[in-house]
Write a protein that holds these residues in place. Structure first.
Motif, short mmCIF file in Angstrom:
data_model
loop_
_atom_site.label_atom_id
_atom_site.label_comp_id
_atom_site.label_asym_id
_atom_site.label_seq_id
_atom_site.Cartn_x
_atom_site.Cartn_y
_atom_site.Cartn_z
N UNK A 136 38.17 39.32 37.24
CA UNK A 136 38.23 38.45 36.07
C UNK A 136 39.59 38.33 35.41
N UNK A 137 40.62 38.84 36.07
CA UNK A 137 41.97 38.74 35.50
C UNK A 137 42.54 37.34 35.72
N UNK A 138 43.42 36.93 34.84
CA UNK A 138 44.17 35.69 35.00
C UNK A 138 45.44 36.06 35.76
N UNK A 139 45.60 35.55 36.98
CA UNK A 139 46.69 35.97 37.86
C UNK A 139 47.77 34.90 37.92
N UNK A 163 48.14 42.49 52.26
CA UNK A 163 48.03 43.28 51.03
C UNK A 163 48.14 42.38 49.81
N UNK A 164 49.09 41.47 49.84
CA UNK A 164 49.28 40.52 48.75
C UNK A 164 47.99 39.72 48.53
N UNK A 165 47.42 39.21 49.60
CA UNK A 165 46.17 38.46 49.50
C UNK A 165 45.04 39.30 48.92
N UNK A 166 44.97 40.56 49.35
CA UNK A 166 43.93 41.46 48.84
C UNK A 166 44.11 41.73 47.36
N UNK A 167 45.35 41.91 46.92
CA UNK A 167 45.63 42.16 45.50
C UNK A 167 45.19 40.96 44.66
N UNK A 175 59.81 33.60 30.99
CA UNK A 175 58.57 33.22 30.31
C UNK A 175 57.36 33.84 30.98
N UNK A 176 57.36 33.91 32.29
CA UNK A 176 56.23 34.51 33.01
C UNK A 176 56.12 36.00 32.70
N UNK A 185 46.22 39.07 31.58
CA UNK A 185 47.17 38.21 32.30
C UNK A 185 48.07 39.11 33.16
N UNK A 186 47.95 38.94 34.48
CA UNK A 186 48.66 39.81 35.43
C UNK A 186 49.68 39.00 36.21
#
Length: 193
Positions: free
Chosen positions: A31-34, A19-23, A71-72, A2-3
């Motif tokens: 496969x990360x939960x973003x 850059x934000x979009x690329x990340x 919480x995040x 979870x990122x």
């Protein structure tokens, strides 16, 4: 994993937005939960109010105005910061996030008058930053944002955590080629994150 991605730039057509979009895309491919937190789009208020400062050490009250953000952070296993360096520091909205959300009981707890780190569930932190000036200028002033990420934030998370810091310096003289190469580097790093 979870990122939590903390993104801090007000212009949706900027290189920082690319850059934000690329990340986010690369993390998804891996496969990360973003949890994508665009501080400007969400209207995050970076100003620590008088009452929030008064309530700072009151664990029953200090989260009142930022509980959803707390919480995040508490759900995250990793945090990635995506931001421009302005005046050799974080944008005010990102600095305000740390001031208002990294509270007693969140990023640290007090034991016998001593602050003890409280974010041991965070296994990694990374930063993707752009600088207007050359790297040597940042080095001359001690590169405060890099130090904040690699030292201050690193000290608050799991010991010996990986803390990649990806920076594109000299944006004022960047070219399509330098920006494209940096986007590729960021994507590859995030796919391996």
């Amino acid at each position: 994993m979870r990122v939590l991605v903390l993104y801090a730039h007000p212009v949706e057509t900027s290189f920082q937005a690319a850059l934000h979009g690329a990340v986010v895309a690369a993390l998804g491919r891996a496969g990360h939960q973003v949890d994508d937190c665009d501080l400007y789009a969400e209207g995050f208020d970076p100003v620590l109010s008088r009452q929030e400062r008064v309530d700072y050490h009151d664990l029953a009250a200090n989260r009142r105005n930022v509980d959803s953000y707390v919480e995040r952070v508490m759900r995250a296993e990793a945090i990635i910061l995506v931001y421009p360096v302005w005046n050799f520091g974080f944008p005010a909205i990102l600095k305000g996030f740390f001031d208002r959300v990294f509270l007693p009981g969140v990023s640290f707890r007090m034991e016998d008058g001593k602050a003890v780190n409280n974010l041991r569930h965070i296994r990694k932190i990374a930063a993707v930053a752009t600088y207007g000036g050359a790297r040597w200028k940042a080095l001359v002033v001690g590169d405060p944002p890099r130090r904040s990420v690699k030292r201050v934030l690193r000290a608050q998370i799991r010991p010996l955590a990986s803390v990649p810091y990806l920076a594109h310096y000299d944006m004022n003289r960047s070219t399509e080629a330098t920006r494209s190469a940096f986007l590729t580097r960021v994507s590859k790093q995030m796919e391996r994150f």
